[in-house]
Design an enzyme around this catalytic site. Sequence first.
Site, short mmCIF file in Angstrom:
data_model
loop_
_atom_site.label_atom_id
_atom_site.label_comp_id
_atom_site.label_asym_id
_atom_site.label_seq_id
_atom_site.Cartn_x
_atom_site.Cartn_y
_atom_site.Cartn_z
N LYS A 94 -25.90 15.12 61.19
CA LYS A 94 -25.62 14.00 60.24
C LYS A 94 -24.73 12.85 60.41
CE LYS A 94 -26.51 12.67 55.87
NZ LYS A 94 -26.87 11.59 56.52
N GLN A 115 -17.63 11.37 64.08
CA GLN A 115 -18.73 11.84 62.74
C GLN A 115 -18.29 13.32 62.78
OE1 GLN A 115 -20.60 9.32 60.93
NE2 GLN A 115 -20.29 10.51 59.33
N LYS A 118 -15.17 14.20 60.96
CA LYS A 118 -15.05 13.55 59.61
C LYS A 118 -15.94 14.55 58.75
CE LYS A 118 -16.29 9.32 59.39
NZ LYS A 118 -17.05 8.04 59.31
N LYS A 130 -24.80 10.29 65.25
CA LYS A 130 -24.98 8.85 65.18
C LYS A 130 -26.28 8.40 65.88
CE LYS A 130 -22.71 5.85 62.84
NZ LYS A 130 -22.01 5.85 61.73
N GLY A 169 -27.46 5.27 56.45
CA GLY A 169 -27.09 3.68 57.05
C GLY A 169 -26.00 3.62 57.74
N ASP A 170 -25.38 2.15 58.53
CA ASP A 170 -24.24 2.15 59.16
C ASP A 170 -24.54 0.71 59.07
OD1 ASP A 170 -21.43 3.08 60.18
OD2 ASP A 170 -22.48 1.56 61.73
N THR A 214 -18.15 4.80 50.47
CA THR A 214 -17.38 4.52 51.31
C THR A 214 -16.32 3.64 50.91
OG1 THR A 214 -19.24 4.83 52.92
CG2 THR A 214 -17.11 4.10 53.92
N ASN A 245 -21.29 -3.75 53.33
CA ASN A 245 -21.29 -2.43 52.34
C ASN A 245 -19.86 -1.90 51.90
OD1 ASN A 245 -21.52 0.76 52.06
ND2 ASN A 245 -23.03 -0.01 50.85
N SER A 381 -23.54 11.38 50.83
CA SER A 381 -24.77 11.57 51.58
C SER A 381 -25.09 13.09 51.12
CB SER A 381 -24.69 11.07 52.81
OG SER A 381 -24.97 9.75 53.01
P1 NDP Z 1 -22.47 -3.73 57.10
O1 NDP Z 1 -23.29 -4.00 58.14
O2 NDP Z 1 -22.77 -3.56 55.63
O3 NDP Z 1 -21.02 -4.77 57.21
C1 NDP Z 1 -20.38 -5.02 58.19
C2 NDP Z 1 -19.31 -6.01 57.88
O4 NDP Z 1 -18.58 -6.13 59.12
C3 NDP Z 1 -20.09 -7.26 57.97
O5 NDP Z 1 -19.30 -8.30 57.21
C4 NDP Z 1 -19.94 -8.03 59.27
O6 NDP Z 1 -20.06 -9.53 59.54
C5 NDP Z 1 -18.62 -7.55 59.86
N1 NDP Z 1 -18.64 -7.05 61.30
C6 NDP Z 1 -19.49 -6.66 61.96
N2 NDP Z 1 -19.23 -6.57 63.03
C7 NDP Z 1 -18.10 -7.30 63.38
C8 NDP Z 1 -17.32 -8.02 64.42
N3 NDP Z 1 -17.69 -7.51 65.76
N4 NDP Z 1 -16.20 -8.74 63.87
C9 NDP Z 1 -16.08 -9.13 62.75
N5 NDP Z 1 -16.80 -8.67 61.69
C10 NDP Z 1 -17.74 -7.93 62.08
O7 NDP Z 1 -21.76 -2.56 57.49
P2 NDP Z 1 -21.04 -1.35 56.74
O8 NDP Z 1 -20.02 -2.04 55.71
O9 NDP Z 1 -21.93 -0.26 56.28
O10 NDP Z 1 -19.84 -0.72 57.84
C11 NDP Z 1 -18.53 -1.41 58.20
C12 NDP Z 1 -17.80 -0.28 58.84
O11 NDP Z 1 -17.78 0.82 58.24
C13 NDP Z 1 -18.38 0.35 60.35
O12 NDP Z 1 -17.24 0.78 61.13
C14 NDP Z 1 -19.24 1.41 59.92
O13 NDP Z 1 -19.09 2.36 60.92
C15 NDP Z 1 -18.13 1.82 58.78
N6 NDP Z 1 -18.65 2.94 57.78
C16 NDP Z 1 -19.63 2.50 56.99
C17 NDP Z 1 -20.13 3.46 56.22
C18 NDP Z 1 -21.25 3.38 55.24
O14 NDP Z 1 -21.62 4.07 54.21
N7 NDP Z 1 -21.98 2.33 55.38
C19 NDP Z 1 -19.67 5.18 56.07
C20 NDP Z 1 -18.43 5.42 57.01
C21 NDP Z 1 -17.87 4.12 57.93
P3 NDP Z 1 -21.62 -10.06 59.40
O15 NDP Z 1 -21.92 -10.04 58.06
O16 NDP Z 1 -21.03 -11.45 60.14
O17 NDP Z 1 -22.32 -9.30 60.56
#
Ligand code: NDP
Length: 449
Positions: A94, A115, A118, A130, A169-170, A214, A245, A381
């Site tokens: 997962k 993961q 976690k 992943k 998603g991620d 999250t 997200n 999830s």
């Molecule tokens: P999204 O794609 O929805 O959002 C990512 C955000 O981070 C965007 O604002 C993006 O900017 C920014 N970002 C991405 N890469 C960079 C970078 N190199 N430098 C600066 N900003 C950056 O992803 P999520 O919100 O889903 O995920 C964010 C984090 O949370 C990740 O580490 C993910 O692994 C973790 N996570 C997510 C979960 C989930 O349920 N979605 C669960 C657990 C962990 P831009 O819009 O410019 O791309």
Amino acid sequence: MNATIKARIEAIFDQVIKRNPGEPEFHQAVWEVIDTLGPVLHKHPEYAEQKIIERICEPERQIIFRVPWQDDRGEVQINRGFRVGFNSALGPYKGGLRFHPSVSLGTIKFLGFEQTFKNALSGMPIGGAKGGSDFDPKNKSDGDVMRFCQSFMTELYRHIGEFTDVPAGDIGVGAREIGYLFGQYKRITNRYESGVITGKSPAWGGALVRREATGYGTVYFAREMLNVRGVSLEGKTAVVSGSGNVAIYAIEKLQEYGVKVVACSDSSGFIHDPDGLDLDTIKQIKEVERGRIGAYRVTHKKATYTANGNIWDVPCDIAFPCATQNELNEASARTLVANGCIAVSEGANMPTTPEGVKVFLDAGICYGPGKAANAGGVATSALEMQQNASRDAWSFEYTDKKLQNIMMDIHRDCYETAKEYGLKNNYVAGANIVGFRRVAAAMLAFGII
Ligand code: NDP
């Protein structure tokens, strides 16, 4: 730590570096975990005898595949797809899918490794995995994204299933991508197997609260860490990095708790609004228009936008790194502490560098590592899988209550376990030890497989 055990852990790490060259994020994730496991090996010599750590560091399976697709102009494009099934001791693999140009096998392995612990920590019956691709959904039309997702799933479908491997998603994979992926899976397999993927829209098998989970969960975790110290969230100032997200729903929950969130960011820069961010505008820019965060200033003239700046320079009581790995380094950690930050709760995976983590631990502030603080997403999830299996749909309030209870349990388990090992308030050690012990116990029971 006893010298023999220390030497053994260092030898395991040397082996990991040798067998996985050119994957620094994976090395970092492994070291952050195994460096805290000495006391467990001391208590449980059987884990050392059965080489549980050595086995946990080796993914059970790694799949790499070509993803050819045709863009709107008719040009053929080729991306690379990955799925790493890291550990299935506690349940089907997962973990999410990440679509971002920076994705490589090393990134996916680091995320799959994290993961595993976690998911064990969440208390749900799920293994760790992943996947993703170096595809960049940014500035792509819906048609491009759909054709890419269909091609990606045309290979992935044979490796997944509700009892085998359940993606989600991620970064770069939200409701739109999940819809296209599930649509293709359903078409190829001739089965409406809802439980094969999570993060679906509630209109067709998704769970309410999964979208928020999250971000909300990260805030619940921060609330619990502060509670232990008799401090409340209300009236505090926060900075949240990212505007995807996780960040958006962390901001939403913080505002509900009476916290003033003054800054957020995207990969181009950050906005600072001393009066508190207007979340509706952020949602419109990022969720609806898929635009750049700098556009916030068009309607909010008092706010400032700093291109390529460092969001951690903005003073706050609580910091929520919710963007990406290694976004908060030692210098930023020092700045946060010097500015009076009392808590850090990680929505992203491994957003703080090891040197930054050390600054927080040495300063004695509340520090919730991603493994624990962002586990609400995957836990919900698993709740989505439960609803799919029973063909049921729960209310928002009921599911949110379950999420809160899970986050409280995770917090308690980390806190109590750290205390048991003489490491009070060290949530890093607590989270690693709880997750490891659960996976290790199952692996031991299964024999050498
Ligand atoms: P999204 O794609 O929805 O959002 C990512 C955000 O981070 C965007 O604002 C993006 O900017 C920014 N970002 C991405 N890469 C960079 C970078 N190199 N430098 C600066 N900003 C950056 O992803 P999520 O919100 O889903 O995920 C964010 C984090 O949370 C990740 O580490 C993910 O692994 C973790 N996570 C997510 C979960 C989930 O349920 N979605 C669960 C657990 C962990 P831009 O819009 O410019 O791309």
